[in-house]
Each structure stands twice: as structure tokens, then as C-alpha cells.
Design a protein around this motif. Structure first.
Motif, PDB file in Angstrom:
ATOM      1  N   VAL A 130     -10.633   6.872   8.273  1.00 20.86           N
ATOM      2  CA  VAL A 130     -10.723   5.449   8.642  1.00 20.86           C
ATOM      3  C   VAL A 130     -10.632   5.294  10.152  1.00 20.86           C
ATOM      4  O   VAL A 130     -11.462   4.614  10.769  1.00 20.86           O
ATOM      5  N   ARG A 154       0.797  -1.216   0.000  1.00 20.13           N
ATOM      6  CA  ARG A 154       0.000   0.000   0.000  1.00 20.13           C
ATOM      7  C   ARG A 154       0.838   1.279   0.000  1.00 20.13           C
ATOM      8  O   ARG A 154       0.380   2.314  -0.437  1.00 20.13           O
ATOM      9  N   HIS A 183     -13.195   1.204   3.205  1.00 21.22           N
ATOM     10  CA  HIS A 183     -12.372   0.308   4.029  1.00 21.22           C
ATOM     11  C   HIS A 183     -13.041  -0.064   5.333  1.00 21.22           C
ATOM     12  O   HIS A 183     -12.466  -0.790   6.135  1.00 21.22           O
ATOM     13  N   ASN A 208      -4.682  -2.993   9.981  1.00 18.66           N
ATOM     14  CA  ASN A 208      -4.918  -1.581  10.265  1.00 18.66           C
ATOM     15  C   ASN A 208      -3.919  -1.050  11.294  1.00 18.66           C
ATOM     16  O   ASN A 208      -3.429   0.075  11.201  1.00 18.66           O
TER      17      ASN A 208
END
Lengths: 233, 653
Positions: free
Chosen positions: B537, A83, B506, B471
Motif C-alpha cells: 500500500v 482493523r 485499498h 492511512n
């Protein structure tokens, strides 16, 4: 139904394993290699239908692989990147990659991208590019008349919006970078053009998205570019 | 701490004393100061004496002494005062100085020192071959022009006095008035000439002139009056004494002026250095002061990590280029050897500048070059220069110490944060990893015996935990981009709605509803798309995590003046008022942990990162409470204003 041959270029064994398992389970044929040199060679000798290419290869930059392959082949290339490699992703798209996947990706996402690419291949092979009318779901573009319709309604587009829409339609299914679009539409890619592109794209999407239950024709890829998706029906 | 003081003088034996004091200082591990008391006699000292004093000063400097110059007449008193004020523990003297006696029986220097500073050790170094009594010589090689002027001035004054005397005599004034005129002339001579000898000669001459011209019989050196011999002697003594005093007064006045000048410059230097912030300013203040004192071009080579950095030049007077290999080498030599080099020295005298080490004791902070190609510095300039350099080096040392201390504190704090981070991470990673490994091993070993629903649940748990870990790794990765306050933004112009929509893609809200409204306006921002996406997010993810199932999370965007505002509100339990500030702190994960919907603790990194990112974009973020219940997070970043070439509302195609 045709069985597609996919070349998988990935140096990380577990990820390679994940991809090949998925491909096998979904009736694709595949060749798996772990390096850039091998990838170029296999593309030349086996002529795969689709290439799945990891950007972070040990022996060669993934973008370099794309450049070499593109010098003789138009095989669709889907790039797989971590990413934090946004710039690399854009470089890869500008070098001729068709689409990208960001790690970590889900198996369903991988399969969806493959289907999109297959459809592109079918259209390319059918030689539909010379059609004077483009149809995608309810969207219809009459190139000869210079008009676009959504269902029965004519879309009221500015010249630039129309130009962008045509460009997206000609590359349906493919991610186009900001730089590519601005160069095609404005002939340059100044910062101001990129800014304008954002706004034109937003107005265009709004006009194409007349009702909330309608599908989105144009997808935004933040930081990368835009793509027109095939819509059924 | 021990403090050794050596007295500097122009005596040839002084070098031995300095060397002995230096050895002593080294032995004690003591501070070492070389003190010179500048007496009024110094102005008339011979060139050889001045030269020797310079050499001795240099030697002291080379042996690591801090050189100080004090003006004064009473040598023992000045030494004792300095010793008392500077905390000197040991004074080193030469034998000749110790045993020097005046014509009148006065106590020796040692005796006086003991009387003035009884708590200080006094060491006396034998003079060896120099034991022959040394007396500083006066300058003999004064330029002839100076002497001629002085002679002319003396003759002129005496002639004027004589003319005035003749005038008074004709007018019938008494002898007394004429004597007064002569005494006045002698006093005048002692003031306008540079040496006492002129006023002495003038006293004698005026006595004879008075005798010859004005006493009976006139035009002879005989005198009839019985009182005249007494008159002559009194006149001579009066003239001589007033002349001597006037001369001495003049010297003292000169010295006082020099003293005041020096004190003022040192005081100014002190003041400037104390307000200077950072090395750059200290160097500039230092160069400015030296330049003001010497009216020469100054160049400073600051030392960085043991090597001399690029020189900084401060122009005063003639600009002589200080670049070139030679200058640099001379500066390097001075820096490395802690000894002066370049012009007027034995080391690389071809250089245009004289280089001195900028140092405190053995620690050198750079080299200072003073333009001195054709004109060496005199001793008094030298003395004050060394004082200023000493002050400057001390300021640099203090600055360096302060900086190091600050760095050490930051380092310690970072170390602490890192330790906390590692502890928290390892603890927090364990829970999801246990689930992932456990569920995966169940599926591997007995996957066939589970029913479809069980397999799906186990797989879903693996997926969810993996995404949670993902995450967390993202947040950690982004937070490294904010390490040490250095922010690495990759900004481009983006539509805010694109960013928010990307972020919402997401989010897995589970059984919660996300109500999103982009508004009608196109809000363009100049932002790092990835980082700003992570802000949304993290906030929405928190809203999902801290609200019960069925909750509604609203995401709204709007323009507020020149800011683009995003508001994320939920109808969950909300945040305690006292926590609305603290939740943005690093590693703060809530006082009331039971509120978290799943049993997993938060790392306390998400909102910290949000604030860091928003602030890096020039915006603000805050948390609030919502009526009747729920939390509201609002953040804003500056709008990017743009103009377009084409009318957006146009039609056609």
C-alpha cells in the motif's frame, strides 16, 4: 418487498448515528443499542432479521454476545471491528458470525454486506439448501453427479478442490475462516493444511476465473478466510 | 579528589586509626583506602596478631575502605610508592608507628615518609591507652610436631657434619675443612627448619662440637692452640650470619613466589574483566578467578533494582548446596549492610558460605558467597580476595555506567524523534483537518444552496482527506509495533498474490493505471499479512502520489532463487540518485518538496516502515531509477517451501 429489521449494537454514538442514518435512508427498520447485555436482550425480545455488532463493547466482549445469541438463534450477524483486531474477527467468525466490516467502512460497503446477507436469508427461507443442483451465475454444481460446470464446460477439479467448492457453495455469502475450511475438508487444522488451503484456493480460483472479464466467485480475505459471492447472470 | 590512606597493622590501636581515617574521608568526601604492607615477618606472626589484622581489615572494609595489600620489607618506601601511584592526598598513621625506633638510630617512619613523599599530608593519631610500646609477637603455638621435626632435622644435620668431620680428620685434612663442613650444616639447618633459633643453636653447638671432638686435647672443651678462641668466635659468627641470611633468603623467596602468584591472579583478573562483555561475563570471570584462587565453590547474587536476583553458582572443589533461606538471608544481609556475613562471621555463622558485598565504596552491586563452613580464609587469601572483588565491582560499575550512558543516549534520541514526530504530525494533520472541517461546515450551513456538483466535490474532498488521515494513523500505529527494535510479527503462510491484491484494493489510483501481473507461480511466504499489505500500500500509494495523471504503475511478482520478489515501477519523474538510500530514513520526506503531486507533505514514515517490515521478515528493499524515467521499488522476502499431499494438476471431481 419485505422491510428488514436490523439490530445495531455500537457503543460509539457518531458511528451508531452514521449506521442508523444510512439504514433509515435505505428503508430499513432498526433498533440501536450500545451494550452487549442489551444486545442479547433485544435479539431475544424483538427477533431482528440481521444484527450489526461492534466487537469492542464496554460491558461485554462482542464474541461472547455472538456465543449467547447463537445458543438459540441463527440470526445473521455482521461484525464491525477496528482493523487491528484480526484475531478477534476470526474468533467472531468461528463463534458463528456471518460476515465482517472493518472500520473505517464506507456506507456503500455496509449496504452491500446487508444485501448479501438478505439474499442468504431468502435462500435459507426458500429451503433451497436441499436442492441437488447449486447455481450461482455461470457456476453450476451437480451434487448428485459430483460434477461442477462453468457455463457449458465441466470443471476439471481435484477431489479436494471439489470438496472446497461445495463447502463454499453451501455457505454462499458467508465468510469462512481458514480454520473452519481446513477442519471441514481435512478434519484438522494443522499449519500444513492451512498452507495447502492457500494453494488449493488459488488453483480453484484460477479455474473458476477462466476469462479476465468474468466476476470472481471466491473472494480472499487476507488473514481471515474466503467467501463465495453471489454473482448475477 | 581527596584520597585518604590508612595503614593497616595487627596493632590493637590500629582500629582507632582506621576509624579516624574513615571520619576524615567522610568529612572530605574523599576516597578511602586501607593499605597493608605484608612484610616477611608476617609469615611467622602469632595467631593472635593474624586474627587482629583480619579484624582490622574487616573494620576498614566496613567503614567503606578499599583494602589493598602490598608485599615488601621497606614499609615507609612501600607506603610512599603506593601514595604516589594512587594519588593519595592524606596518610593517617598511629603514634606508635610514627615514633617506632629500631635499636640502631634510624629515622622514624614519619621522617622517612616525608622524605619519600613530600607532597602528602601526614596525620598522626595518638594511641591513648595503647601507648605502651606494642611489638608484634611471633607465633608461639606452633604445633609440636613441627618443632620435633625441626629438632630432628637439626640434630641429623649436625651428626652428619660430625661424621664427615671425623672422616676428614682420619684422612688427615686440616681443621679448616671441618669448620667448613659445620658451617655448611648450619646453613642447611637454617634452610630446612622454619625458625632462625635453630640455626643459632646449631652455630653454638657446632662450635662446641668442633672444640670437643677435633681440637687438642680431644674430648674436652679446653683448647691448647692460642689461636682457637679466635677460630671459635669466627666460626660461630660465620655460621650464625650465613644461617641468618639463608633463612631470610628462604622467606623472601617464599614471599616472592606468593607475590608473583598474587600479581598474576590480579593481572589475569584485570585482563579477563576488561574483555568481559556485559554483566553476565563479568560475574563469570570474577567467580572463575576467585574459584581459581581459593579452590572453593563460589556463589554470586547479582543485585537487580535493589534486590538480589537468583544466585549463580560456580563450582570449584566440594559442591555444597547454597540454596535455602539461610544462605539467601545471609547474602541479603551482606548486601544490605555492606558488611560480610555468613560462615566464619558473627552474623548468621550457621550458613555454609561467607558472604561479602561486591561494592565500590558505598555502591553495592551484589553479594559474593565463598564456601567457608569449616575452613576460614587466611589473611593473605583475604587480602587478594578483597582486591579481586574490588576489581570486579569496579568492572560492574563501569559496565553499568556504560549501559546507563547508552540508555540515556537512546532515550535522548527517542525523545528527539518523538518531538520531531509530534511536530511533523501536528503540522501535517492541520491541512487535511482544515479541509474536512471547512467543507463539512459549508455543507451544514448552506448545503441546500449548492448545486449537486459542488456538494459532490465538497464531500469527495472530505472523504479523500479522511482516508489520507486514516492511512497516516495506520502507519503510525504499525510503526509503534517496531518501537525499540522489538518486532511483533504475527506470521502465517500466505500467498503473496493474495497480499498484493488485498493491498491494491485499498489504492485509489485516480487517473493512473495500475498494471498488475501475478505471474504463473504460486509464491508462498511466511509473513505478517497486515504488515506486508501495508508495505505494498505504501509503495503503490507513493507511486500514485508522485506521478502525474495518466501515469502507468506496474506491479510484478516473480521468484528469484529462494526469494519472492515484488517490483513496483512507475513512469513518473523518478527519484534523484542521491536520494535512493535516504528515502527509507525515518521522517525523510524528500529534498525537493515541489515534486509531490498534491500540496501535502509526506510524513516520511511510509517507506521507513516498509524497510522495517521487510527487514523484519528477513528480506530487503531498494529504490532505483527506470529508463527513460520513473522510479522502481523492489522488495523481496524469503519464500516458504512446502510439499503437498495431492497432485494439484489432477482432474476429476
Amino acid at each position: 418487498m419485505k422491510t428488514y429489521r436490523v439490530l445495531v449494537v455500537e457503543d460509539d454514538a457518531p458511528v451508531r448515528n452514521l449506521i442508523t442514518t444510512t439504514l433509515r435512508a435505505n428503508d430499513y427498520r432498526y433498533i440501536a443499542v450500545s451494550g452487549g447485555e442489551e444486545a442479547v436482550m433485544e435479539t431475544a425480545s424483538h427477533n431482528p432479521d440481521i444484527v450489526l455488532l461492534d466487537l469492542g463493547l464496554p460491558d461485554m466482549d462482542g464474541v461472547e454476545v455472538i456465543r449467547r445469541v447463537r445458543s438459540w438463534s441463527n440470526v445473521p450477524i455482521i461484525v464491525i471491528s477496528a482493523r487491528n483486531e484480526d484475531e478477534d474477527k476470526i474468533d467472531a467468525l468461528d463463534a458463528g458470525a456471518d460476515d465482517y466490516l472493518t472500520k473505517p467502512f464506507s456506507v456503500n460497503e455496509l449496504l452491500a454486506r446487508l444485501r448479501v446477507t438478505q439474499r442468504r436469508l431468502m435462500i435459507m427461507n426458500a429451503g433451497g439448501a436441499s436442492d441437488s443442483v447449486f447455481v450461482n451465475g455461470q457456476l453450476r454444481i451437480d451434487y448428485a453427479a459430483g460434477c461442477a460446470y462453468l457455463g457449458e464446460e465441466e470443471l476439471r477439479l481435484t477431489p479436494i478442490e471439489y470438496k472446497i467448492l461445495c463447502l463454499m457453495a453451501q455457505n454462499v455469502g458467508k465468510v469462512l475462516t481458514h480454520k473452519y475450511i481446513t477442519q471441514q475438508v481435512w478434519g484438522s487444522s494443522w499449519e500444513n493444511d492451512v498452507v495447502s488451503l492457500r494453494v488449493f484456493m488459488a488453483t480453484l480460483r484460477k479455474k473458476l476465473h477462466a476469462a479476465p472479464d468474468m466476476p470472481q466467485y471466491i473472494q480472499t480475505h487476507v488473514g481471515v478466510g474466503y467467501r463465495m459471492q453471489r454473482v448475477d447472470g | 579528589m581527596q584520597h585518604v590512606l590508612a595503614c593497616l597493622s595487627s596493632a590493637p590501636s590500629n582500629a582507632r586509626i582506621i576509624a579516624a581515617a574513615a571520619r576524615m574521608a567522610q568529612g572530605f568526601g574523599a576516597r578511602f583506602t586501607a593499605l597493608y604492607i605484608e612484610t616477611p615477618d608476617f609469615a611467622v606472626a602469632s595467631a593472635a596478631d593474624k586474627q587482629r589484622l583480619n579484624e582490622n581489615t574487616r573494620l576498614a572494609e566496613q567503614l567503606g575502605a578499599q583494602v589493598e595489600t602490598i608485599a615488601g620489607e621497606d614499609i615507609p618506601f612501600q607506603i610512599a610508592e603506593y601514595a604516589r601511584l594512587s594519588g593519595v592526598t592524606t596518610i593517617v598513621l598511629g603514634q606508635s608507628a610514627a615514633s617506632r625506633r629500631r635499636i640502631l638510630p634510624r629515622p622514624s617512619l614519619t621522617d622517612q615518609l616525608i622524605a619519600y613523599a613530600p607532597s602528602v599530608d601526614i596525620h598522626i593519631i595518638p594511641d591513648g591507652q595503647f601507648s605502651a610500646r606494642y611489638r608484634p609477637k611471633r607465633a608461639e603455638d606452633r604445633d609440636a610436631a613441627g618443632i620435633v621435626t625441626d629438632v630432628l632435622r637439626s640434630i641429623g644435620s649436625l651428626l652428619a657434619a660430625t661424621v664427615l668431620g671425623v672422616l676428614f680428620d682420619n684422612m688427615g685434612f686440616t681443621d679448616t675443612n671441618i669448620i667448613m663442613v659445620y658451617i655448611l650444616a648450619v646453613m642447611l639447618i637454617s634452610v630446612i627448619t622454619s625458625r632462625l633459633v635453630f640455626s643459632l643453636i646449631a652455630s653454638v653447638v657446632s662450635v662446641f662440637a668442633f672444640n670437643y671432638l677435633f681440637t687438642e686435647p680431644r674430648f674436652s672443651f679446653a683448647a691448647y692452640g692460642t689461636g682457637y678462641p679466635v677460630t671459635f668466635i669466627t666460626m660461630f659468627l660465620t655460621a650464625m650470619i650465613t644461617g641468618t641470611f639463608a633463612g631470610r633468603y628462604k622467606q623472601q623467596a617464599g614471599q616472592a613466589a606468593r607475590n608473583a602468584h598474587r600479581t598474576r591472579i590480579l593481572f589475569d583478573t584485570d585482563k579477563l574483566l576488561s574483555v568481559a562483555q556485559g554483566r553476565e561475563e563479568i560475574l563469570r570471570a570474577l567467580a572463575g578467578q576467585i574459584g581459581k584462587l581459593l579452590n572453593r565453590t563460589i556463589v554470586i547474587y547479582p543485585a537487580e533494582n535493589g534486590v538480589l536476583a537468583e544466585p549463580l553458582t560456580y563450582g570449584h572443589g566440594a559442591q555444597i548446596p547454597c540454596d535455602g533461606q539461610m544462605e539467601r538471608e545471609a547474602a541479603q544481609w551482606a548486601y544490605t549492610h555492606n558488611h560480610r556475613a555468613g560462615a566464619t562471621t558473627e552474623i548468621m555463622p550457621e550458613a555454609a558460605y561467607m558472604y561479602l558485598a561486591l561494592r565500590v565504596g558505598e555502591r553495592v552491586y551484589g553479594a559474593v558467597g565463598i564456601e567457608a563452613k569449616d575452613s576460614p580464609l587466611d589473611a593473605s587469601e583475604n587480602g587478594i580476595l578483597l582486591s579481586i572483588l574490588g576489581e570486579g565491582a569496579l568492572a560492574l560499575e563501569n559496565e553499568k555506567n556504560a549501559r546507563e550512558k547508552e540508555m540515556a543516549a537512546v532515550l535522548a534520541k527517542n525523545e528527539q524523534l518523538r518531538a520531531n514526530l509530534l511536530r511533523t504530525i501536528s503540522h501535517d494533520l492541520r491541512t487535511p483537518l482544515t479541509t474536512i472541517a471547512g467543507n463539512a461546515s459549508s455543507l451544514m450551513s448552506s448545503g441546500e444552496s449548492f448545486d449537486q456538483e459542488t456538494r459532490r466535490r465538497l464531500s469527495e474532498d472530505i472523504y479523500n482527506d479522511a482516508m489520507w488521515l486514516y492511512n497516516l494513523v495506520e502507519n503510525l500505529l504499525y510503526s509503534t509495533r517496531f518501537e525499540n527494535g522489538q518486532i511483533d510479527l504475527r506470521q502465517s503462510t500466505e500467498l503473496l498474490s493474495d497480499i498484493v491484491e488485498e493491498a491494491l484494493r485499498h489504492i485509489r489510483p485516480g487517473a493512473r493505471t495500475i498494471a498488475y501481473s501475478a505471474g504463473d507461480e504460486y509464491l508462498l511466504v511466511h509473513a505478517d499479512a497486515r504488515l506486508l499489505t501495508q508495505v505494498v500500500v505504501n509503495i503503490v500509494d507513493n507511486a500514485v502520489k508522485y506521478t502525474p495523471e495518466g501515469a502507468v504503475i506496474e506491479v510484478v511478482m516473480r521468484r528469484e532463487d529462494a526469494m519472492a520478489v515484488v517490483e513496483i515501477a512507475d513512469d513518473g519523474p523518478g527519484i534523484a540518485p542521491e536520494e535512493t538510500e535516504r528515502i527509507f530514513d525515518k521522517f525523510y520526506s524528500g529534498a525537493n518538496k515541489s515534486r509531490i503531486a498534491d500540496n501535502r507533505r509526506s510524513l516520511g514514515l511510509g517507506l521507513y516502515l516498509c524497510r522495517a517490515i521487510v527487514q523484519a521478515h528477513g528480506g530487503w528493499i531498494r529504490a532505483g531509477r527506470r529508463k527513460p524515467h520513473g522510479a522502481v521499488f523492489t522488495f523481496a522476502i524469503p519464500l516458504k517451501e512446502v510439499t503437498f499431499d495431492e497432485d494439484l494438476s489432477g482432474s476429476g471431481g
